[in-house]
Motif scaffolding. Structure first.
Motif, PDB file in Angstrom:
ATOM      1  N   ILE A 142       0.966  -0.847   0.544  1.00 38.79           N
ATOM      2  CA  ILE A 142      -0.315  -0.559  -0.127  1.00 38.79           C
ATOM      3  C   ILE A 142       1.057   1.025  -0.184  1.00 38.79           C
ATOM      4  O   ILE A 142       0.801   2.229  -1.016  1.00 38.79           O
ATOM      5  CB  ILE A 142      -0.666  -0.329   1.298  1.00 38.79           C
ATOM      6  N   SER A 143       2.318   1.323   0.500  1.00 34.70           N
ATOM      7  CA  SER A 143       2.675   2.655   0.882  1.00 34.70           C
ATOM      8  C   SER A 143       3.469   2.747  -0.327  1.00 34.70           C
ATOM      9  O   SER A 143       3.399   3.997  -0.810  1.00 34.70           O
ATOM     10  CB  SER A 143       3.785   1.966   1.512  1.00 34.70           C
ATOM     11  N   GLN A 144       3.910   1.854  -1.406  1.00 37.95           N
ATOM     12  CA  GLN A 144       4.495   2.265  -2.877  1.00 37.95           C
ATOM     13  C   GLN A 144       2.966   2.735  -3.965  1.00 37.95           C
ATOM     14  O   GLN A 144       3.103   3.258  -5.145  1.00 37.95           O
ATOM     15  CB  GLN A 144       4.887   0.414  -3.213  1.00 37.95           C
ATOM     16  N   VAL A 145       1.901   2.562  -3.619  1.00 42.31           N
ATOM     17  CA  VAL A 145       0.621   3.101  -4.104  1.00 42.31           C
ATOM     18  C   VAL A 145      -0.335   4.551  -3.066  1.00 42.31           C
ATOM     19  O   VAL A 145      -1.127   5.595  -3.982  1.00 42.31           O
ATOM     20  CB  VAL A 145      -0.262   2.561  -4.643  1.00 42.31           C
ATOM     21  N   GLN A 186      -3.704   9.517  21.629  1.00 39.84           N
ATOM     22  CA  GLN A 186      -4.037  10.232  20.742  1.00 39.84           C
ATOM     23  C   GLN A 186      -3.740   9.882  19.427  1.00 39.84           C
ATOM     24  O   GLN A 186      -4.131  10.208  18.789  1.00 39.84           O
ATOM     25  CB  GLN A 186      -4.167  11.894  21.436  1.00 39.84           C
ATOM     26  N   THR A 187      -1.987  10.467  19.456  1.00 36.15           N
ATOM     27  CA  THR A 187      -0.994  10.382  18.004  1.00 36.15           C
ATOM     28  C   THR A 187      -1.793   9.166  17.106  1.00 36.15           C
ATOM     29  O   THR A 187      -0.777   9.081  16.459  1.00 36.15           O
ATOM     30  CB  THR A 187       0.514  10.101  18.594  1.00 36.15           C
ATOM     31  N   MET A 188      -1.793   7.871  18.394  1.00 35.39           N
ATOM     32  CA  MET A 188      -1.471   6.816  17.521  1.00 35.39           C
ATOM     33  C   MET A 188      -3.473   6.690  16.851  1.00 35.39           C
ATOM     34  O   MET A 188      -3.330   6.315  15.707  1.00 35.39           O
ATOM     35  CB  MET A 188      -2.153   5.381  18.225  1.00 35.39           C
ATOM     36  N   ALA A 189      -4.097   7.068  17.098  1.00 35.01           N
ATOM     37  CA  ALA A 189      -5.713   7.231  16.909  1.00 35.01           C
ATOM     38  C   ALA A 189      -5.963   7.488  15.766  1.00 35.01           C
ATOM     39  O   ALA A 189      -6.758   7.094  14.444  1.00 35.01           O
ATOM     40  CB  ALA A 189      -6.692   7.596  17.642  1.00 35.01           C
ATOM     41  N   ALA A 190      -4.952   8.757  15.579  1.00 37.52           N
ATOM     42  CA  ALA A 190      -5.180   9.653  13.974  1.00 37.52           C
ATOM     43  C   ALA A 190      -5.215   8.733  13.097  1.00 37.52           C
ATOM     44  O   ALA A 190      -5.863   8.557  11.955  1.00 37.52           O
ATOM     45  CB  ALA A 190      -4.778  11.063  13.992  1.00 37.52           C
ATOM     46  N   PRO A 191      -4.480   7.809  12.880  1.00 34.97           N
ATOM     47  CA  PRO A 191      -3.319   7.653  11.514  1.00 34.97           C
ATOM     48  C   PRO A 191      -4.107   6.132  11.863  1.00 34.97           C
ATOM     49  O   PRO A 191      -4.527   5.727  10.722  1.00 34.97           O
ATOM     50  CB  PRO A 191      -2.040   7.745  11.812  1.00 34.97           C
ATOM     51  N   VAL A 192      -5.116   5.846  12.322  1.00 38.08           N
ATOM     52  CA  VAL A 192      -6.090   4.091  12.060  1.00 38.08           C
ATOM     53  C   VAL A 192      -6.910   4.037  11.607  1.00 38.08           C
ATOM     54  O   VAL A 192      -6.814   3.226  10.933  1.00 38.08           O
ATOM     55  CB  VAL A 192      -6.626   4.139  13.856  1.00 38.08           C
ATOM     56  N   SER A 193      -7.821   5.130  11.143  1.00 38.08           N
ATOM     57  CA  SER A 193      -8.767   5.217  10.320  1.00 38.08           C
ATOM     58  C   SER A 193      -8.109   4.790   8.829  1.00 38.08           C
ATOM     59  O   SER A 193      -8.793   4.822   8.029  1.00 38.08           O
ATOM     60  CB  SER A 193      -9.905   5.694  10.456  1.00 38.08           C
ATOM     61  N   VAL A 194      -7.096   5.625   8.632  1.00 34.58           N
ATOM     62  CA  VAL A 194      -6.362   5.980   7.524  1.00 34.58           C
ATOM     63  C   VAL A 194      -5.884   4.270   7.001  1.00 34.58           C
ATOM     64  O   VAL A 194      -6.153   3.494   5.808  1.00 34.58           O
ATOM     65  CB  VAL A 194      -5.412   6.635   6.983  1.00 34.58           C
ATOM     66  N   ILE A 195      -5.157   4.140   7.840  1.00 34.99           N
ATOM     67  CA  ILE A 195      -4.737   2.134   8.118  1.00 34.99           C
ATOM     68  C   ILE A 195      -6.099   0.985   7.621  1.00 34.99           C
ATOM     69  O   ILE A 195      -5.233   0.542   6.469  1.00 34.99           O
ATOM     70  CB  ILE A 195      -3.969   1.941   9.188  1.00 34.99           C
ATOM     71  N   ILE A 196      -6.232   1.550   8.464  1.00 42.61           N
ATOM     72  CA  ILE A 196      -7.622   0.266   7.972  1.00 42.61           C
ATOM     73  C   ILE A 196      -8.712   0.237   6.695  1.00 42.61           C
ATOM     74  O   ILE A 196      -8.893  -0.177   6.361  1.00 42.61           O
ATOM     75  CB  ILE A 196      -8.176  -0.034   9.491  1.00 42.61           C
ATOM     76  N   ALA A 197      -8.723   1.948   6.424  1.00 39.08           N
ATOM     77  CA  ALA A 197      -9.795   1.908   5.485  1.00 39.08           C
ATOM     78  C   ALA A 197      -8.783   1.996   4.184  1.00 39.08           C
ATOM     79  O   ALA A 197      -9.470   0.713   3.763  1.00 39.08           O
ATOM     80  CB  ALA A 197      -9.926   3.313   5.670  1.00 39.08           C
ATOM     81  N   GLU A 198      -7.998   1.860   4.097  1.00 38.20           N
ATOM     82  CA  GLU A 198      -6.995   1.215   2.710  1.00 38.20           C
ATOM     83  C   GLU A 198      -6.798  -0.082   2.649  1.00 38.20           C
ATOM     84  O   GLU A 198      -6.882  -0.651   2.106  1.00 38.20           O
ATOM     85  CB  GLU A 198      -5.631   2.168   3.002  1.00 38.20           C
ATOM     86  N   ARG A 199      -6.344  -1.061   4.190  1.00 35.55           N
ATOM     87  CA  ARG A 199      -6.375  -1.962   4.212  1.00 35.55           C
ATOM     88  C   ARG A 199      -7.019  -2.453   3.405  1.00 35.55           C
ATOM     89  O   ARG A 199      -7.144  -3.502   3.190  1.00 35.55           O
ATOM     90  CB  ARG A 199      -5.567  -2.583   5.776  1.00 35.55           C
ATOM     91  N   LYS A 200      -8.728  -2.008   4.122  1.00 34.20           N
ATOM     92  CA  LYS A 200      -9.971  -3.288   3.978  1.00 34.20           C
ATOM     93  C   LYS A 200      -9.811  -2.795   1.822  1.00 34.20           C
ATOM     94  O   LYS A 200     -10.507  -4.015   1.731  1.00 34.20           O
ATOM     95  CB  LYS A 200     -10.894  -2.162   4.799  1.00 34.20           C
ATOM     96  N   LYS A 201      -9.839  -1.654   1.985  1.00 39.12           N
ATOM     97  CA  LYS A 201      -9.810  -1.299  -0.104  1.00 39.12           C
ATOM     98  C   LYS A 201      -8.839  -2.088  -0.743  1.00 39.12           C
ATOM     99  O   LYS A 201      -9.091  -2.793  -1.885  1.00 39.12           O
ATOM    100  CB  LYS A 201      -9.438  -0.050   0.305  1.00 39.12           C
ATOM    101  N   ILE A 202      -7.864  -2.172  -0.229  1.00 39.25           N
ATOM    102  CA  ILE A 202      -6.859  -3.017  -0.893  1.00 39.25           C
ATOM    103  C   ILE A 202      -6.764  -4.777  -1.549  1.00 39.25           C
ATOM    104  O   ILE A 202      -6.777  -5.223  -2.469  1.00 39.25           O
ATOM    105  CB  ILE A 202      -5.595  -2.292  -0.264  1.00 39.25           C
ATOM    106  N   PHE A 302      -1.298  -2.672  -8.070  1.00 37.73           N
ATOM    107  CA  PHE A 302      -0.304  -1.717  -9.016  1.00 37.73           C
ATOM    108  C   PHE A 302      -0.873  -0.816  -9.616  1.00 37.73           C
ATOM    109  O   PHE A 302      -1.253   0.165  -9.974  1.00 37.73           O
ATOM    110  CB  PHE A 302       1.473  -1.625  -8.925  1.00 37.73           C
ATOM    111  N   ARG A 303      -1.036  -1.772 -10.969  1.00 37.62           N
ATOM    112  CA  ARG A 303      -1.453  -1.408 -12.554  1.00 37.62           C
ATOM    113  C   ARG A 303      -2.777  -0.571 -12.434  1.00 37.62           C
ATOM    114  O   ARG A 303      -2.233   0.352 -12.907  1.00 37.62           O
ATOM    115  CB  ARG A 303      -1.297  -2.798 -13.274  1.00 37.62           C
ATOM    116  N   ARG A 304      -3.723  -1.413 -11.485  1.00 39.71           N
ATOM    117  CA  ARG A 304      -5.206  -0.893 -11.724  1.00 39.71           C
ATOM    118  C   ARG A 304      -4.776   0.517 -10.759  1.00 39.71           C
ATOM    119  O   ARG A 304      -5.767   1.199 -11.450  1.00 39.71           O
ATOM    120  CB  ARG A 304      -5.716  -2.014 -10.871  1.00 39.71           C
TER     121      ARG A 304
END
Ligand code: ADP
Ligand code: MG
Length: 389
Positions: A142-145, A186-202, A302-304
């Motif tokens: 995911i980091s590469q895209v 608080q620092t941990m919770a802010a990025p968690v939604s990005v991480i989980i949403a992206e993982r789910k999508k990918i 990646f290609r998609r």
């Protein structure tokens, strides 16, 4: 995207080489220990700023030397770009990365410039081993895209490390106040939604592609491979809030163990074949096909997403596949620039669209000899025109 030129200086057993790879298949064959994997590792360094091996940067610098350079010139979206990675272990700024000769300030700037996928025998661990290898696979993909994902991961990791350190101090009665725990949580919770949403999508995209690739490679319609995403917060409507709540709720237990028990660092991918957990039931051949399918599906993801074809690195995997799987694999990778290593050249029938190199180790230095120089690149020595009669 394609690599047009690769230059290595003091990288592992390479002293000084310049390689102009083919835009199709590049085959490197040679004995064990000659330097084949080192070459793929150098490409990986340029793509992700680090080795695919679990080794420190120091070991990549040629023994007896003080620095190492890997450089690639790439063609991507019609643009020529250059990535340079310098390792200087004895200096404070021990790794520097240059993009088009300008030093980058954050690794996120590098992500996605050169997309690559590596498949090596250790990747069988994707199916057989514990969850951390599958999370690493997911995060590197995911980091590469998605650079924001990479940034979110760094933020989360930093909060997690600080919280774990504090939990240990509280557990040992070295620290009393829980005030800083609030800050780290608080620092941990802010990025968690990005991480989980992206993982789910990918993972949804990956699962479809891995399933069809498995069918293509195995040639078996009756074996249905699927990849699922497991996370405790998958169903949550407000991940950030629920995560803070979970962290607070778990504090007592976390202090006792000195680690954070909930969060995306505990997620996993569930790999199944005909709905049965592969880790428990799969045969060696099925494991191999599943791991390869995941990597090839990664290429397609990646290609998609980016519309670009990534570079494929296949390290020593040809001999592991039977002939029919090998043929189907070669069919699948036809559109990608690929770097393949093997010990026996006959593992791969010479293709028209390929370049073959012999790799040997001469007194500790890797030597590359091209076997069939491309006739289209043959240089002709022109005789000086002579007009005098
Ligand atoms: N930092 C280093 N300096 C010099 N040689 C190294 C260094 N790291 C590894 N090597 C050498 O590289 C070789 C291994 O290369 P590798 O690419 O893994 O081989 P293979 O062709 O089997 O894939 C070994 O001979 C090892 O001694
Ligand atoms: Mg090797």
């Amino acid at each position: 995207m394609i690599i047009e030129k690769l230059t290595l200086r003091n990288f592992r057993n390479y002293e000084d080489i310049v390689l102009t790879p083919h835009e199709g298949v590049n085959l490197f064959f040679g004995e064990n220990g000659s330097g084949k994997t080192n070459l793929l590792e150098a490409i990986h360094y340029c793509a992700l700023g680090k080795s695919h091996r679990i080794t420190g940067d120091q070991s990549a610098v040629r023994i007896g030397e003080t620095f190492s350079v890997c450089d690639v010139k790439i063609l991507t979206k019609g643009l020529h770009r250059e990535i340079t990675v310098r390792l200087i272990p004895n200096e404070q700024n021990k790794k520097t990365v240059l993009l088009d000769q300008k030093q980058i300030k954050r690794f996120s700037e590098l992500m996605g410039c050169l997309q690559c996928v590596i498949f090596s025998p250790e990747d069988l661990g994707l199916v057989r081993e514990g969850p951390s290898i599958r999370r690493r696979f997911l995060d590197m993909m995911i980091s590469q895209v998605n650079r924001n994902y990479f940034i979110a991961l760094q933020q989360y990791r930093s909060g997690l490390e600080q919280r774990n350190a504090l939990l240990k101090r509280i557990g040992k009665n070295l620290e009393k106040g829980h005030g800083m725990l609030d800050v780290f949580e608080q620092t941990m919770a802010a990025p968690v939604s990005v991480i989980i949403a992206e993982r789910k999508k990918i993972v949804e995209m990956l699962s479809d592609l891995a399933s069809s690739t498995y069918r293509e490679i195995s040639g078996r319609d009756e074996e249905i491979f699927s990849v699922g995403y497991h996370s405790s917060f998958l169903e949550s409507e407000n991940i950030q809030e629920d995560y803070i709540y979970a962290l607070k709720n778990n504090r007592e237990e976390d202090i006792r163990f000195g680690v954070t028990t909930a969060g995306p660092h505990r997620d996993d991918l569930l790999l199944s074949l005909n709905k049965k957990n592969m880790k428990v039931y799969a045969s060696q051949g099925q494991v191999r096909t599943a791991a390869l399918s995941m990597k090839l599906a990664q290429m397609k993801v990646f290609r998609r997403i980016s519309g670009e074809t990534p570079v494929l690195l296949l390290d020593d995997v040809m001999s592991e596949l039977d002939k029919s799987r090998r043929m189907r694999l070669l069919d699948t990778i036809r559109d990608y620039q690929t770097f393949i290593t093997c010990t026996d050249k006959s593992d791969l029938d010479a293709e028209k669209n390929s370049r073959i190199y012999h790799v040997s180790n001469k007194s500790g230095t890797a030597v590359l000899d091209e076997e069939n120089p491309d006739p289209s690149e043959e240089t002709f020595i022109l005789k000086e025109p002579d007009f005098a009669l």
